[in-house]
Design a protein around this motif. Structure first.
Motif, PDB file in Angstrom:
ATOM      1  N   UNK A 204       0.839  -1.205   0.000  1.00 33.29           N
ATOM      2  CA  UNK A 204       0.000   0.000   0.000  1.00 33.29           C
ATOM      3  C   UNK A 204       0.872   1.253   0.000  1.00 33.29           C
ATOM      4  N   UNK A 205       0.707   2.102  -1.014  1.00 35.66           N
ATOM      5  CA  UNK A 205       1.539   3.306  -1.119  1.00 35.66           C
ATOM      6  C   UNK A 205       0.700   4.574  -1.238  1.00 35.66           C
ATOM      7  N   UNK A 215       2.249  10.471   8.130  1.00 31.85           N
ATOM      8  CA  UNK A 215       2.483   9.467   9.168  1.00 31.85           C
ATOM      9  C   UNK A 215       3.272   8.291   8.599  1.00 31.85           C
ATOM     10  N   UNK A 216       2.933   7.852   7.394  1.00 29.53           N
ATOM     11  CA  UNK A 216       3.633   6.728   6.779  1.00 29.53           C
ATOM     12  C   UNK A 216       5.061   7.088   6.400  1.00 29.53           C
ATOM     13  N   UNK A 217       5.254   8.231   5.779  1.00 26.38           N
ATOM     14  CA  UNK A 217       6.581   8.588   5.270  1.00 26.38           C
ATOM     15  C   UNK A 217       7.553   8.865   6.415  1.00 26.38           C
ATOM     16  N   UNK A 265       7.805   5.076  -4.483  1.00 27.58           N
ATOM     17  CA  UNK A 265       6.384   4.798  -4.739  1.00 27.58           C
ATOM     18  C   UNK A 265       5.484   5.659  -3.861  1.00 27.58           C
ATOM     19  N   UNK A 266       5.903   5.901  -2.625  1.00 27.31           N
ATOM     20  CA  UNK A 266       5.120   6.769  -1.746  1.00 27.31           C
ATOM     21  C   UNK A 266       5.128   8.215  -2.228  1.00 27.31           C
ATOM     22  N   UNK A 273       9.894  14.610  -3.812  1.00 23.80           N
ATOM     23  CA  UNK A 273      10.916  13.775  -3.162  1.00 23.80           C
ATOM     24  C   UNK A 273      12.107  14.604  -2.739  1.00 23.80           C
ATOM     25  N   UNK A 274      12.546  15.501  -3.609  1.00 22.58           N
ATOM     26  CA  UNK A 274      13.683  16.367  -3.260  1.00 22.58           C
ATOM     27  C   UNK A 274      13.356  17.226  -2.046  1.00 22.58           C
TER      28      UNK A 274
END
Length: 319
Positions: A204-205, A215-217, A265-266, A273-274
């Motif tokens: 799951x992403x 919270x996930x990252x 992927x997240x 991302x940077x």
């Protein structure tokens, strides 16, 4: 202070009471200290003494869901909010605050309350891994948790039992330590929601729930940047916990490679991302993208599953 009950049902609200009020600046620090102390006590009294956790030639027994991980995610979310206050919001905090208010039919959490909620949620998010119930007993000054037999994981169950316990403990601590702000149902509901966003599913992403993404990252990626130790040491601890839950073997190289793959992927947008990496690399520990995602050459041949008893010492070896 003594026994604190922590029912999982939502708190009742009174007309006009469901608004956010400022919390004492030290509240997050106090809850964080209690949570870290709870994890340290579990390590001393349970994990370090558990015969089936012992690994030949390895001492002390490593772990993952420990005080160092909690300190790391707490430092990580503070860095995220420092950036947010400076105008950088790659995690969509402002957007999700509006969505949360719309879905709850209540007030939008102001930045200070949002920061408090995230700080408490991350401090408490893994307490369910070390507790067999949501009971909290503050009579000795600590948390007085009923310890689990070993590090627990929701991967073992059909429901997120571990995170549900963590959320209940977080709510109980918020109520007992937070004064007027801790008794506000809006804040309590938000803290509970945040903790439940840390439920992990490998494939799951994305998720439409407000605040799932930060919270996930922070939990799954950012923690390695703010960790007082190396990523390899942390993964050795994760393998040690997995070994107790389900002995067997693990494909080391695919596991090591999966972190950067999951991050991409997240956060599929290169610009985002940077920006996220720019926040994480301000960690004060010298961890960079290269040091966190790097795979040492000695693991390049470990494509097939090897016993945990072989993988763990290899991860902890120097060089």
């Amino acid at each position: 202070r003594g026994l604190i009950t922590s029912p999982i049902e939502r708190p009742m609200s009174r007309p006009g009471s469901d608004t956010f009020v400022p919390c004492a600046p030290e509240l997050v620090r106090e809850v964080r200290a209690l949570a870290v102390g709870g994890h340290e006590r579990f390590e001393r009294e349970v994990w370090s003494r558990l015969p089936e956790a012992a690994i030949p030639g390895v001492s002390p027994t490593p772990s993952y869901h420990n005080a160092r991980h909690v300190e790391a995610v707490c430092d990580g979310i503070e860095a995220v909010f420092d950036a947010f206050e400076a105008g950088s919001d790659p995690f969509g905090l402002a957007r999700d605050a509006r969505r949360w208010a719309e879905e709850e039919g209540g007030p939008e959490p102001p930045p200070g309350s949002l920061r408090t909620a995230f700080g408490i949620a991350f401090a408490c998010h893994d307490l369910g891994n070390i507790a067999s119930s949501d009971r909290v007993d503050r009579s000795d000054g600590g948390l007085g948790l009923e310890h689990a037999r070993a590090y627990d994981s929701s991967a073992l169950y059909a429901t997120p039992a571990v995170e549900v316990r963590s959320a209940a403990i977080a709510r109980a601590l918020l109520a007992s330590e937070g004064g007027d702000c801790g008794r506000i149902p809006a804040l309590s509901r938000l803290v509970e929601h945040l903790v439940l966003q840390t439920v992990f599913h490998f494939e799951k992403v994305s998720d439409g729930a407000p605040f799932w993404f930060p919270m996930q990252v922070v939990d799954m990626i950012g923690s390695y940047f703010f960790l007082a130790g190396s990523r390899l040491e942390a993964i050795a601890g994760l393998f040690a916990e997995m070994r107790v839950q389900k002995p067997g073997a693990i494909p080391v190289l695919p596991f090591l490679a999966s972190l950067e793959e999951r991050f991409e992927r997240l956060v599929p947008d290169p610009g985002a991302r940077r920006e996220v990496l720019g926040i994480f690399e301000r960690n004060g520990r010298g961890h960079t993208r290269e040091t966190v995602f790097a795979i040492p050459a000695r693991f390049r041949a470990m494509t097939r599953p090897v016993p945990y008893e072989e993988a763990i010492p290899a991860l902890l070896a120097d060089g």
